[in-house]
Scaffold this motif. Structure first.
Motif, mmCIF file in Angstrom:
data_model
loop_
_atom_site.group_PDB
_atom_site.id
_atom_site.type_symbol
_atom_site.label_atom_id
_atom_site.label_comp_id
_atom_site.label_asym_id
_atom_site.label_seq_id
_atom_site.Cartn_x
_atom_site.Cartn_y
_atom_site.Cartn_z
ATOM 1 N N ILE A 35 -5.362 4.964 -1.270
ATOM 2 C CA ILE A 35 -4.978 4.108 -0.137
ATOM 3 C C ILE A 35 -4.050 3.000 -0.630
ATOM 4 N N PHE A 36 -4.350 2.445 -1.810
ATOM 5 C CA PHE A 36 -3.489 1.410 -2.390
ATOM 6 C C PHE A 36 -2.080 1.949 -2.616
ATOM 7 N N LYS A 37 -1.978 3.134 -3.197
ATOM 8 C CA LYS A 37 -0.664 3.735 -3.435
ATOM 9 C C LYS A 37 0.044 4.051 -2.128
ATOM 10 N N ALA A 38 -0.711 4.514 -1.143
ATOM 11 C CA ALA A 38 -0.118 4.852 0.143
ATOM 12 C C ALA A 38 0.455 3.622 0.840
ATOM 13 N N LEU A 39 -0.108 2.454 0.585
ATOM 14 C CA LEU A 39 0.399 1.217 1.189
ATOM 15 C C LEU A 39 1.425 0.527 0.291
ATOM 16 N N ALA A 40 1.175 0.492 -1.001
ATOM 17 C CA ALA A 40 2.017 -0.279 -1.917
ATOM 18 C C ALA A 40 3.398 0.344 -2.109
ATOM 19 N N CYS A 41 3.474 1.633 -2.264
ATOM 20 C CA CYS A 41 4.764 2.272 -2.540
ATOM 21 C C CYS A 41 5.781 2.067 -1.412
ATOM 22 N N PRO A 42 5.429 2.313 -0.157
ATOM 23 C CA PRO A 42 6.403 2.051 0.914
ATOM 24 C C PRO A 42 6.759 0.566 1.047
ATOM 25 N N LEU A 43 5.794 -0.315 0.793
ATOM 26 C CA LEU A 43 6.085 -1.745 0.887
ATOM 27 C C LEU A 43 7.040 -2.191 -0.224
ATOM 28 N N ILE A 44 6.874 -1.671 -1.413
ATOM 29 C CA ILE A 44 7.782 -2.000 -2.511
ATOM 30 C C ILE A 44 9.184 -1.472 -2.203
ATOM 31 N N ASN A 45 9.260 -0.258 -1.687
ATOM 32 C CA ASN A 45 10.570 0.301 -1.324
ATOM 33 C C ASN A 45 11.221 -0.501 -0.200
ATOM 34 N N LEU A 46 10.439 -0.950 0.761
ATOM 35 C CA LEU A 46 10.961 -1.795 1.838
ATOM 36 C C LEU A 46 11.477 -3.117 1.277
ATOM 37 N N TYR A 47 10.755 -3.689 0.323
ATOM 38 C CA TYR A 47 11.178 -4.935 -0.294
ATOM 39 C C TYR A 47 12.488 -4.741 -1.064
ATOM 40 N N LEU A 48 12.660 -3.607 -1.719
ATOM 41 C CA LEU A 48 13.915 -3.306 -2.404
ATOM 42 C C LEU A 48 15.072 -3.219 -1.418
ATOM 43 N N ILE A 49 14.826 -2.650 -0.257
ATOM 44 C CA ILE A 49 15.855 -2.579 0.786
ATOM 45 C C ILE A 49 16.204 -3.982 1.269
ATOM 46 N N VAL A 50 15.196 -4.831 1.447
ATOM 47 C CA VAL A 50 15.426 -6.209 1.879
ATOM 48 C C VAL A 50 16.260 -6.955 0.839
ATOM 49 N N LEU A 51 15.983 -6.747 -0.446
ATOM 50 C CA LEU A 51 16.782 -7.369 -1.503
ATOM 51 C C LEU A 51 18.234 -6.890 -1.436
#
Length: 88
Positions: free
Chosen positions: A3-19
């Motif tokens: 569950i952690f990986k399922a939430l963390a990976c998309p959020l990290i990728n979204l943060y990279l897009i925001v950067l």
């Protein structure tokens, strides 16, 4: 852990897009009274806590009248090479 990986990976990728969007917006002049100023302010608010410590260590490089800021690049590369392989 899954569950952690399922939430963390998309959020990290979204943060990279925001950067990345922050970098693109920094190339254009933004009217302080316009809608883009609100968007840029939001992006700076959510990305500054990660970028400012790096900027304190490695300040922008002055080349004539231009300052090249490598802190965002360092954060993006660090997240893609270190954080994503460990978490995802």
């Amino acid at each position: 852990m899954d569950i952690f990986k399922a939430l963390a990976c998309p959020l990290i990728n979204l943060y990279l897009i925001v950067l990345f969007v922050r970098v693109i917006l920094s190339w254009f002049p933004i009217n302080p009274q316009g809608t883009m100023a609100v968007v840029a302010g939001f992006l700076y608010t959510i990305t500054d806590p990660v970028i400012k410590p790096i900027r304190r260590i490695i300040p922008p490089l002055r080349v004539g009248t231009v300052a090249l800021d490598f802190s965002v690049l360092i954060v993006i590369v660090g997240m893609q090479w270190i954080v994503l392989p460990i978490i995802c």
